[in-house]
Motif scaffolding. Structure first.
Motif, mmCIF file in Angstrom:
data_model
loop_
_atom_site.group_PDB
_atom_site.id
_atom_site.type_symbol
_atom_site.label_atom_id
_atom_site.label_comp_id
_atom_site.label_asym_id
_atom_site.label_seq_id
_atom_site.Cartn_x
_atom_site.Cartn_y
_atom_site.Cartn_z
ATOM 1 N N LEU A 201 0.808 -1.216 0.000
ATOM 2 C CA LEU A 201 0.000 0.000 0.000
ATOM 3 C C LEU A 201 0.844 1.270 0.000
ATOM 4 N N VAL A 202 2.135 1.171 0.304
ATOM 5 C CA VAL A 202 3.043 2.320 0.422
ATOM 6 C C VAL A 202 2.462 3.358 1.392
ATOM 7 N N PRO A 203 2.406 3.030 2.684
ATOM 8 C CA PRO A 203 1.849 3.947 3.683
ATOM 9 C C PRO A 203 2.723 5.178 3.870
ATOM 10 N N ASP A 204 2.100 6.238 4.377
ATOM 11 C CA ASP A 204 2.824 7.468 4.646
ATOM 12 C C ASP A 204 3.425 7.368 6.045
ATOM 13 N N ALA A 205 4.751 7.274 6.119
ATOM 14 C CA ALA A 205 5.412 7.135 7.422
ATOM 15 C C ALA A 205 6.705 7.941 7.417
ATOM 16 N N PRO A 206 6.598 9.285 7.445
ATOM 17 C CA PRO A 206 7.789 10.131 7.350
ATOM 18 C C PRO A 206 8.839 9.869 8.419
ATOM 19 N N CYS A 207 8.416 9.434 9.612
ATOM 20 C CA CYS A 207 9.392 9.195 10.678
ATOM 21 C C CYS A 207 9.934 7.778 10.627
ATOM 22 N N GLY A 208 9.535 7.004 9.617
ATOM 23 C CA GLY A 208 10.048 5.651 9.463
ATOM 24 C C GLY A 208 9.460 4.649 10.434
ATOM 25 N N GLY A 209 8.301 4.968 11.028
ATOM 26 C CA GLY A 209 7.652 4.028 11.939
ATOM 27 C C GLY A 209 8.105 4.158 13.378
ATOM 28 N N ARG A 210 8.615 5.336 13.748
ATOM 29 C CA ARG A 210 9.095 5.535 15.118
ATOM 30 C C ARG A 210 8.044 6.117 16.046
ATOM 31 N N GLN B 102 7.898 5.006 2.871
ATOM 32 C CA GLN B 102 7.322 4.260 3.991
ATOM 33 C C GLN B 102 8.371 3.888 5.040
ATOM 34 N N TYR B 103 9.647 4.049 4.693
ATOM 35 C CA TYR B 103 10.723 3.754 5.643
ATOM 36 C C TYR B 103 11.355 5.030 6.202
ATOM 37 N N GLY B 104 10.772 6.186 5.880
ATOM 38 C CA GLY B 104 11.281 7.456 6.387
ATOM 39 C C GLY B 104 11.233 8.532 5.333
ATOM 40 N N ALA B 105 11.021 9.789 5.792
ATOM 41 C CA ALA B 105 10.855 10.890 4.847
ATOM 42 C C ALA B 105 12.166 11.371 4.252
ATOM 43 N N ASP B 106 13.264 11.237 5.010
ATOM 44 C CA ASP B 106 14.524 11.786 4.508
ATOM 45 C C ASP B 106 15.592 10.702 4.398
ATOM 46 N N VAL B 107 16.721 11.094 3.830
ATOM 47 C CA VAL B 107 17.769 10.116 3.539
ATOM 48 C C VAL B 107 18.418 9.568 4.810
ATOM 49 N N ILE B 108 18.466 10.379 5.864
ATOM 50 C CA ILE B 108 19.077 9.918 7.107
ATOM 51 C C ILE B 108 18.267 8.766 7.700
ATOM 52 N N MET B 109 16.942 8.904 7.722
ATOM 53 C CA MET B 109 16.084 7.841 8.240
ATOM 54 C C MET B 109 16.239 6.562 7.422
ATOM 55 N N ARG B 110 16.325 6.720 6.116
ATOM 56 C CA ARG B 110 16.448 5.531 5.259
ATOM 57 C C ARG B 110 17.831 4.894 5.398
ATOM 58 N N ALA B 111 18.836 5.735 5.531
ATOM 59 C CA ALA B 111 20.173 5.184 5.752
ATOM 60 C C ALA B 111 20.222 4.427 7.077
ATOM 61 N N ASP B 112 19.605 4.991 8.107
ATOM 62 C CA ASP B 112 19.558 4.310 9.409
ATOM 63 C C ASP B 112 18.814 2.978 9.302
ATOM 64 N N HIS B 113 17.712 2.970 8.547
ATOM 65 C CA HIS B 113 16.952 1.731 8.355
ATOM 66 C C HIS B 113 17.813 0.685 7.646
#
Length: 566
Positions: free
Chosen positions: A30-39, A200-211
């Motif tokens: 579904l590609v949910p909206d999760a800018p904070c990456g689910g935190r 869905q894993y975060g709004a910015d590159v830092i969140m996605r890199a952390d994931h």
């Protein structure tokens, strides 16, 4: 296993006990909206279960459920067009007619040599045993054949001329745009865009890199490759072509998007000194990266400049060619990062500012992306607040351009002081209500909080500091800058007067501003249309002066000065 039904999307899946609803949404694609990456910090993943609002990322499943995601399949406004610069059509990808003749006695050249000598390429053609093994049979069948070559690689040989094409992609942090072009004429055949499923894993590159560091790159890499592969199929269908006709795909994106698409760990990007794992331009086998095009098709990646100045900035440079100009110009691509390039043909300097995802709608309580119902412009006139929304729908939130307008208008009207303190005169302290709940397209209205203003201050201060330090590096002032190119969706839709009013850039630059749209995507197209332009990028990048703001002793002072409104 529990049965989960997503009402609006009309999808059902089975999940294990303890699965969180956000994971169930991802499993259902579904590609949910999760800018904070689910935190559990942003509140954007709210869903409704039996008339109760819950955060999908924090709610575990322990029974069969019917879930209302509240969003359904909302169309986003995605910027696809950019300033077009005429370039000579000299692609790397070519189709040529060749003659396969029987060798004369005494001619000891191999079948492969006699074929490739007809191609007139600079470098020796790389041997291909599969094609070489066919040549004797091809010669016995007929003399005239068509070969498809790219650089010094031979991709195919066929009896009939093929309708070959190539595709260009701009993989942004938030959106993905794809273009299909005829490789024989350069004409654009189709255009597609969609949201980047990595959001869905975060709004910015830092969140996605952390994931990626915590869970591995597989999820992030897999979803973006699948998205591009699906878009290739859609582009081909729209143009009446087959995906096997696509022989080259060029991709631009910031350094983190670049690494994640290639399946490279972004570890080096989040640890000092924040360098890319690999930066030079690449020519790769597309099939190995999940792209189902011609089975020997190529994937072309423009070079990255630094850890947070990526191939998308190279795309902008290809579009604007500041390195060809006598006049000094400034290019600003404002997204979750604010990449900038300042200079002319004598010298170019670049930097990246951590603008954060505020302008993309994340970290803003009523923030949203540029979809239907987003407030995109705001004016305070004769004591009344006026606004417009995308699609003329009921207001549902603030997108980036609407956010900047609202903050600027509140400041100019005296409701915000120079420090950013809000005194709206409304009932609730620290909040300004633009649209009450009863007039909005949701159950809470559209409003701005004191914290939201702080996020805007952080973002605009970072951009202002970046501009100042680039000017200092080149030893110039605002007067020396003759043109300011605003690239990207935010720069395209933003009111420059509002941005200048809050101090995002000096007011002296206001008359010099020129929006250039999706310049990165246009650069990805140019990379296919003209091989020399693409090859020049490695030279340009090598000679470019990268300003590492975090290492600059003056950055902190500039940043703090920029927090206040002018």
């Amino acid at each position: 296993m529990y049965r989960i039904k997503f009402i609006r999307e009309e999808k059902e899946i089975l999940v294990e006990p303890g699965t969180r609803i956000l994971e169930a949404e991802r499993k259902a694609k579904l590609v949910p909206d999760a800018p904070c990456g689910g935190r559990g910090k942003c509140g954007k993943c709210r869903v409704k279960i039996e008339d109760h609002m819950v955060l999908a990322c924090q709610t575990e499943i322990h029974s069969d459920l019917e879930v209302d995601t509240l969003s359904g399949c909302q169309e986003e406004e995605i910027l696809t067009e950019g300033m077009q610069r005429p370039v000579a059509f000299r692609p790397d990808l070519k189709q040529k007619k060749v003659i396969l003749e029987k060798p004369e006695t005494g001619d000891n050249r191999s079948e492969w040599e006699r074929l490739t000598e007809q191609l007139d390429v600079e470098k020796p053609v790389l041997p291909d045993t599969e094609i070489a093994s066919k040549l004797y049979g091809c010669r016995k069948e007929a003399e005239e054949w068509y070969v498809i070559c790219a650089g010094n690689e031979l991709l195919d040989i066929s009896r009939e001329e093929k309708k070959i094409c190539f595709a260009a992609f701009d993989i942004g942090t938030t959106t993905v745009v794809g273009y299909l072009m005829d490789a024989l004429t350069g004409k654009q055949l189709a255009l597609k865009s969609r949201m980047n499923p990595q959001t869905q894993y975060g709004a910015d590159v830092i969140m996605r890199a952390d994931h990626a560091l915590e869970h591995g790159v597989e999820q992030l890499t897999g979803c973006i490759r699948n998205a591009v592969d699906e878009m290739l199929q859609e582009l081909a269908e729209e143009a009446g072509r087959s995906t096997s006709d696509i022989c080259q795909v060029s991709v631009v994106g910031n350094t983190c998007m670049h690494h994640l698409f290639l399946g490279i760990s972004p570890a080096s990007l989040v640890h000092a000194p924040y360098n890319p794992a690999i930066s030079q331009g690449l020519t790769l086998n597309a099939e190995q990266y999940g792209l189902h095009i011609h089975r020997k098709g190529q994937l072309l990646m423009l070079p990255d400049i630094a850890g947070y100045v990526g191939a998308d900035t190279c795309g902008c440079i290809l579009t604007l060619r500041q390195d060809h100009q006598n006049e000094i110009s400034l290019m600003i691509d404002i997204g979750t990062n604010g990449e900038m390039v300042l200079g002319n043909k004598t010298r170019l300097a670049c930097c990246s500012t951590a603008a954060g995802p505020a302008f993309e709608g994340a970290k803003i309580e009523c923030g949203m992306r540029g979809g239907a119902g987003a407030v995109d412009h705001v004016v305070y006139k004769d004591g009344k607040w006026e606004y417009t929304t995308i699609g003329n729908k009921a207001p549902a939130g603030l997108c980036g351009s609407g956010l900047i307008d609202l903050v600027a208008q509140l400041y100019l009207a005296g409701f915000i002081d120079e420090s950013g303190h809000l005194e709206s005169g409304q009932e609730k302290a620290g909040v300004f209500v633009l649209v009450p709940p009863e007039k909005s397209g949701n159950d809470r209205g559209v409003y701005l909080t004191q914290k939201d203003i702080g996020e805007v201050q952080l973002a605009k201060a970072a951009i202002a500091a970046g501009i100042f330090l680039l000017m200092k590096r080149l030893e110039i002032t605002e007067k020396d800058i003759k043109r300011v190119y605003l690239a990207g969706a935010f720069g395209n839709y933003m009111n420059p007067e509002s941005a200048a009013a809050i101090g995002m850039f000096p007011a002296e630059l206001l008359p010099k501003i020129q929006p250039v749209g999706n310049a990165a995507g246009e650069g990805a197209r140019i990379a296919l249309l003209n091989e020399e332009e693409r090859k020049e990028m490695d030279r340009i990048v090598k000679n470019m002066d990268f300003v590492e703001l975090a290492a600059s002793p003056e950055f902190q002072d500039c940043f703090v000065d920029g927090l206040c409104f002018p």
